[in-house]
Scaffold this motif. Structure first.
Motif, mmCIF file in Angstrom:
data_model
loop_
_atom_site.group_PDB
_atom_site.id
_atom_site.type_symbol
_atom_site.label_atom_id
_atom_site.label_comp_id
_atom_site.label_asym_id
_atom_site.label_seq_id
_atom_site.Cartn_x
_atom_site.Cartn_y
_atom_site.Cartn_z
ATOM 1 N N ASN A 18 0.829 -1.213 0.000
ATOM 2 C CA ASN A 18 0.000 0.000 0.000
ATOM 3 C C ASN A 18 0.853 1.248 0.000
ATOM 4 O O ASN A 18 0.545 2.225 -0.667
ATOM 5 C CB ASN A 18 -0.938 0.011 1.207
ATOM 6 C CG ASN A 18 -2.073 -0.968 1.041
ATOM 7 O OD1 ASN A 18 -2.407 -1.342 -0.070
ATOM 8 N ND2 ASN A 18 -2.662 -1.393 2.149
ATOM 9 N N ILE A 19 1.942 1.248 0.740
ATOM 10 C CA ILE A 19 2.839 2.390 0.762
ATOM 11 C C ILE A 19 3.469 2.584 -0.611
ATOM 12 O O ILE A 19 3.532 3.678 -1.139
ATOM 13 C CB ILE A 19 3.920 2.228 1.851
ATOM 14 C CG1 ILE A 19 3.276 2.377 3.228
ATOM 15 C CG2 ILE A 19 5.039 3.235 1.668
ATOM 16 C CD1 ILE A 19 4.195 2.028 4.385
ATOM 17 N N ALA A 22 1.420 4.368 -3.375
ATOM 18 C CA ALA A 22 1.266 5.821 -3.350
ATOM 19 C C ALA A 22 2.312 6.514 -4.203
ATOM 20 O O ALA A 22 2.186 7.678 -4.499
ATOM 21 C CB ALA A 22 1.346 6.334 -1.910
ATOM 22 N N SER A 114 5.167 8.546 0.461
ATOM 23 C CA SER A 114 4.577 7.256 0.809
ATOM 24 C C SER A 114 3.062 7.334 0.980
ATOM 25 O O SER A 114 2.382 6.327 0.931
ATOM 26 C CB SER A 114 5.216 6.708 2.087
ATOM 27 O OG SER A 114 5.005 7.605 3.154
ATOM 28 N N ARG A 115 2.534 8.526 1.191
ATOM 29 C CA ARG A 115 1.082 8.699 1.310
ATOM 30 C C ARG A 115 0.707 10.100 0.850
ATOM 31 O O ARG A 115 1.554 10.948 0.681
ATOM 32 C CB ARG A 115 0.615 8.441 2.731
ATOM 33 C CG ARG A 115 1.246 9.333 3.770
ATOM 34 C CD ARG A 115 0.725 9.034 5.159
ATOM 35 N NE ARG A 115 0.954 7.669 5.538
ATOM 36 C CZ ARG A 115 1.878 7.260 6.402
ATOM 37 N NH1 ARG A 115 2.651 8.138 6.977
ATOM 38 N NH2 ARG A 115 2.018 5.998 6.685
#
Length: 174
Positions: A18-19, A22, A114-115
């Motif tokens: 998920n990281i 991004a 990362s987000r």
């Protein structure tokens, strides 16, 4: 209660996936420039940053600006700027198309954080369309933030203000 190693490993890998999601390249600078000029872009130009321009850029960024020059593409009443600004920790590369002293398009080209990559979506970047620069170097349009992406939102807003300011500078000198 102890979780089996396999479950811990799977959970860890999904978190890192998920990281990693991004981050990404969404469009090349060349493709953005071609799109802005309907496939017929002008040759790039270089704007040498004088002390006054540097001071204005630094006031918008709220930190030092090390570049001596910026590349841009200008034709008639429009210009395109490809610039980087740090979100939280990593640079975000943004393309900004200015037409008739207003933003025509803002696009996240490369996102390295990362987000917070929600700023790359049109629901966010469309807010910049038609924005102009006020006399105090602010956007004349309110930009809604995104929870969890505050620093990325600020980065795009700062770059938009700089692109409009620089467009004013090159227009005034023509």
């Amino acid at each position: 209660m102890k979780l089996p190693l396999v479950i811990i490993t799977i959970l860890s890998l999904s978190l890192f996936a998920n990281i990693a999601n991004a981050r990404g390249t969404y469009q090349t600078a060349e493709d953005f420039i071609n799109q802005a000029y309907d496939g017929n872009p002008p040759k790039s130009k270089v704007l040498w940053i004088d002390d006054e321009t540097k001071a204005v850029i630094e006031s918008i960024l709220a930190h030092s600006f090390k570049k001596m020059r910026l590349r841009y593409w200008q034709q008639d009443n429009q210009s395109v700027w490809v610039m980087d600004e740090i979100g939280k920790e990593a640079p975000i590369t943004v393309g900004i198309h200015v037409k008739d002293s207003a933003i025509s398009q803002t696009k996240v080209l490369v996102y390295r954080e990362s987000r917070g990559d929600e700023v790359r979506h049109e629901f966010f970047t469309d807010q910049f369309k038609s924005a102009q620069l006020t006399d105090d170097l602010k956007l004349d349009t309110h930009i809604d933030g995104i929870t969890g992406a505050t620093l990325s939102v600020r980065a795009l807003t700062k770059l938009s203000r700089i692109a409009l300011y620089l467009d004013e500078q090159i227009t005034a000198n023509n």
